[in-house]
Design a protein around this motif. Structure first.
Motif, short mmCIF file in Angstrom:
data_model
loop_
_atom_site.label_atom_id
_atom_site.label_comp_id
_atom_site.label_asym_id
_atom_site.label_seq_id
_atom_site.Cartn_x
_atom_site.Cartn_y
_atom_site.Cartn_z
N ILE A 68 0.85 -1.18 0.00
CA ILE A 68 0.00 0.00 0.00
C ILE A 68 0.89 1.23 0.00
O ILE A 68 1.81 1.34 0.81
CB ILE A 68 -0.91 0.04 1.25
N LEU A 69 0.61 2.17 -0.92
CA LEU A 69 1.33 3.44 -0.97
C LEU A 69 0.32 4.56 -0.76
O LEU A 69 -0.69 4.63 -1.47
CB LEU A 69 2.01 3.62 -2.33
N ASN A 70 0.58 5.42 0.20
CA ASN A 70 -0.33 6.52 0.48
C ASN A 70 0.25 7.83 -0.06
O ASN A 70 1.07 8.48 0.58
CB ASN A 70 -0.60 6.66 1.98
N ASN A 71 -0.19 8.21 -1.26
CA ASN A 71 0.17 9.50 -1.84
C ASN A 71 -0.98 10.48 -1.72
O ASN A 71 -1.06 11.46 -2.45
CB ASN A 71 0.56 9.32 -3.32
N GLY A 72 -1.90 10.19 -0.79
CA GLY A 72 -3.07 11.04 -0.58
C GLY A 72 -2.74 12.28 0.23
O GLY A 72 -1.58 12.59 0.49
N THR A 73 -3.79 12.95 0.65
CA THR A 73 -3.63 14.25 1.31
C THR A 73 -3.36 14.16 2.80
O THR A 73 -2.93 15.14 3.41
CB THR A 73 -4.89 15.11 1.08
N SER A 74 -3.61 13.00 3.41
CA SER A 74 -3.32 12.82 4.84
C SER A 74 -3.25 11.33 5.15
O SER A 74 -3.35 10.50 4.25
CB SER A 74 -4.38 13.51 5.70
N SER A 75 -3.11 10.98 6.43
CA SER A 75 -3.01 9.58 6.82
C SER A 75 -4.31 8.84 6.50
O SER A 75 -5.37 9.46 6.37
CB SER A 75 -2.66 9.44 8.30
N VAL A 76 -4.21 7.53 6.39
CA VAL A 76 -5.36 6.71 5.99
C VAL A 76 -5.49 5.50 6.91
O VAL A 76 -4.49 4.96 7.37
CB VAL A 76 -5.23 6.26 4.51
N ASP A 77 -6.73 5.14 7.20
CA ASP A 77 -7.05 3.87 7.85
C ASP A 77 -7.65 2.99 6.78
O ASP A 77 -8.48 3.44 5.97
CB ASP A 77 -8.07 4.06 8.98
N MET A 78 -7.24 1.72 6.75
CA MET A 78 -7.66 0.85 5.66
C MET A 78 -7.93 -0.57 6.17
O MET A 78 -7.25 -1.05 7.08
CB MET A 78 -6.54 0.80 4.61
N GLN A 79 -8.96 -1.18 5.60
CA GLN A 79 -9.25 -2.58 5.88
C GLN A 79 -9.35 -3.30 4.54
O GLN A 79 -10.11 -2.90 3.67
CB GLN A 79 -10.54 -2.74 6.64
N ILE A 80 -8.56 -4.37 4.40
CA ILE A 80 -8.52 -5.15 3.17
C ILE A 80 -9.09 -6.53 3.48
O ILE A 80 -8.58 -7.22 4.36
CB ILE A 80 -7.09 -5.27 2.62
N THR A 81 -10.15 -6.90 2.76
CA THR A 81 -10.77 -8.21 2.94
C THR A 81 -10.53 -9.03 1.68
O THR A 81 -11.02 -8.69 0.60
CB THR A 81 -12.29 -8.08 3.20
N ALA A 82 -9.74 -10.09 1.82
CA ALA A 82 -9.39 -10.94 0.68
C ALA A 82 -10.53 -11.91 0.38
O ALA A 82 -11.48 -12.06 1.16
CB ALA A 82 -8.10 -11.70 0.98
#
Length: 114
Positions: free
Chosen positions: A32-46
């Motif tokens: 995961i690469l975060n080039n967004g505007t601020s920090s991110v919380d993420m949940q990935i469901t395979a």
């Protein structure tokens, strides 16, 4: 003499062709690469139901590569209080960069494993 050279060449080419490692239905990997505007919380469901949760991945941060089950993968993420969900198909023998771009959208880049 010619037969010996031809046989040796044929054996060498066969050895080279068989010694190349090819991907054999390996699970996909993704970072995961975060080039967004601020920090991110993420949940990935395979596709197998396994869940990876990432809290506060900093802007310009990179979460290391992990292996996921191939198939439909759901990514839920929150950035600047906005929740979004995307669904992607991750294929075997492929490495992915799941990138949050400057518009806080997910863009998926892929490369075949060799």
């Amino acid at each position: 003499m010619r037969t010996t050279i031809l046989l040796a060449t044929l054996l060498f080419v066969t050895f080279l062709a068989s010694s190349c490692k090819k991907c054999n239905k390996e699970n996909p990997t993704a970072r995961i690469l975060n080039n967004g505007t601020s920090s991110v919380d993420m949940q990935i469901t395979a596709s197998d139901g396994s869940i990876v949760t990432i809290f506060e991945l900093a802007k310009d941060g990179i979460h290391p590569s992990k292996e996921y089950a191939s198939g439909s993968t759901t990514i839920q993420y929150t950035i600047e209080g906005v929740e979004q969900t995307d669904v992607f198909t991750l294929n075997t023998c492929t490495s992915y960069d799941i990138t949050i771009n400057s518009n806080n959208e997910i863009v998926l880049f892929s490369q075949e494993k060799k």
